[in-house]
Scaffold this active site. Structure first.
Site, PDB file in Angstrom:
ATOM      1  N   ASN A 237      16.273  33.899 -13.423  1.00  0.00           N
ATOM      2  CA  ASN A 237      15.332  34.079 -12.304  1.00  0.00           C
ATOM      3  C   ASN A 237      15.426  35.479 -11.701  1.00  0.00           C
ATOM      4  O   ASN A 237      14.483  36.230 -11.731  1.00  0.00           O
ATOM      5  CB  ASN A 237      15.634  33.087 -11.177  1.00  0.00           C
ATOM      6  CG  ASN A 237      14.850  31.798 -11.309  1.00  0.00           C
ATOM      7  OD1 ASN A 237      13.970  31.691 -12.147  1.00  0.00           O
ATOM      8  ND2 ASN A 237      15.175  30.826 -10.471  1.00  0.00           N
TER       9      ASN A 237
ATOM     10  N   ASP B  82      15.245  22.492 -11.127  1.00  0.00           N
ATOM     11  CA  ASP B  82      15.361  23.878 -11.608  1.00  0.00           C
ATOM     12  C   ASP B  82      16.800  24.376 -11.475  1.00  0.00           C
ATOM     13  O   ASP B  82      17.268  25.159 -12.298  1.00  0.00           O
ATOM     14  CB  ASP B  82      14.414  24.795 -10.827  1.00  0.00           C
ATOM     15  CG  ASP B  82      12.960  24.558 -11.217  1.00  0.00           C
ATOM     16  OD1 ASP B  82      12.711  24.256 -12.393  1.00  0.00           O
ATOM     17  OD2 ASP B  82      12.082  24.662 -10.333  1.00  0.00           O
TER      18      ASP B  82
END
Ligand code: NAD
Length: 271
Positions: A122, A45
């Site tokens: 995010n 990620d």
């Protein structure tokens, strides 16, 4: 179609990068790091976040896909064993695109009145190395609370499963255009009071953080952190830009949440 590949940089990821580059070029696709239509991240990620920020200036014309070479990734959801299948799918193009909301952060007033604008996939977090952060929190132009504590996390729906989740925030489906504010150890007693619950703000509801006590701030946008002084305000809202994911097979958000955080049914039975 033009493509680029961002690798985590370890041997395994570099090998997959080289294989994909070779095969996709053999299929007459152009390797173009400057203006790719498709960006493939190979790693985890963290690599996906890096790929996103490398191409954040051309989100309208770029789609992303992730191959993970470590443990299961949230954004990087293709495994190395599937790379050949993925290459064929990419070569077949056109692909389906799924769009997710992003967070816009504007930091004003520092360095003689400068303004910095960021997009986060995010979240953004605001902390200080000097004790507690103290700021007024305005929502949609009205004072909401004065926050004292370790900091605040403002996340996107797809980031709601990352830092936000560790702070007790809720998981938001990325079809909802929203941002979420979660507290980090707020001070709550007879003198100081905050809401104490995560807040979910819809599109167009801007959150403005105005420092009351002049501190240096550590502001993190996804995986990178910067130090700021003399900050006048930090503005957060749903961005007008969106991130585009290339989809070659369905992988519903809730399946990803289950696979990442809840034990597999068969695993359970075998315990
Ligand atoms: P890292 O290597 O420390 O990775 C942190 C973990 O977060 C990895 O396991 C990664 O797979 C996972 N992750 C990243 N995005 C995710 C998402 N959207 N949903 C679910 N899991 C996700 O750091 P990094 O690779 O540089 O990634 C930076 C991210 O780490 C930040 O955006 C933040 O969300 C996360 N983070 C989490 C915590 C925490 O959970 N306490 C603390 C700091 C940072």
């Amino acid at each position: 179609m033009k493509f680029a590949i961002v690798s985590k940089g370890d041997d395994r990821s570099n090998k997959i990068q080289a294989t994909m580059k070779q095969y996709l070029t053999d299929f007459d696709l152009d390797y173009d790091e400057k203006n790719p239509d498709l960006v493939i991240s190979v790693g985890g990620d963290g690599t996906f976040l890096e790929a996103f920020h490398n191409y954040v200036h051309c989100l309208e014309s770029t789609s992303f896909i992730g191959v993970h070479t470590g443990h299961l990734g949230f954004y990087a959801d293709w495994v190395p064993d599937e790379v050949e299948k993925l290459i064929i799918e990419i070569a077949k193009t056109p692909f389906q695109v799924v769009e997710y909301p992003l967070l816009e952060v504007i930091i004003r007033g520092h360095s003689g009145g400068r303004e910095d604008r960021f997009l986060a996939l995010n979240e953004a977090t605001i902390k200080t190395p000097e004790g507690s952060v103290v700021f007024d929190v305005d929502i949609k132009g009205a004072h909401f609370e004065t926050f004292r504590g370790d900091g605040l996390c403002i996340s996107t729906p797809s980031g709601s499963t990352a830092y936000n989740k560790a702070l007790g925030g809720g998981i938001i489906h990325p079809s909802l255009e929203a941002i979420q504010l979660t507290e980090m150890a707020s001070i709550n007693n007879r003198v100081f009071r905050t809401i104490g619950s995560p807040l979910i703000l819809p599109k167009h509801h801007t959150c403005l953080l105005k420092p009351i006590v002049d501190r240096s701030f550590l502001i993190t946008i996804d995986h990178f952190t910067q130090s700021y002084t003399n900050v006048k305000s930090i503005q957060c809202r749903v961005a007008k830009e969106r991130v585009r994911f290339a989809r070659f097979r369905p992988f519903p958000f809730w399946d990803r949440v289950r696979d990442s955080f809840v034990a597999d049914d068969d695993d359970d039975k075998n315990k």
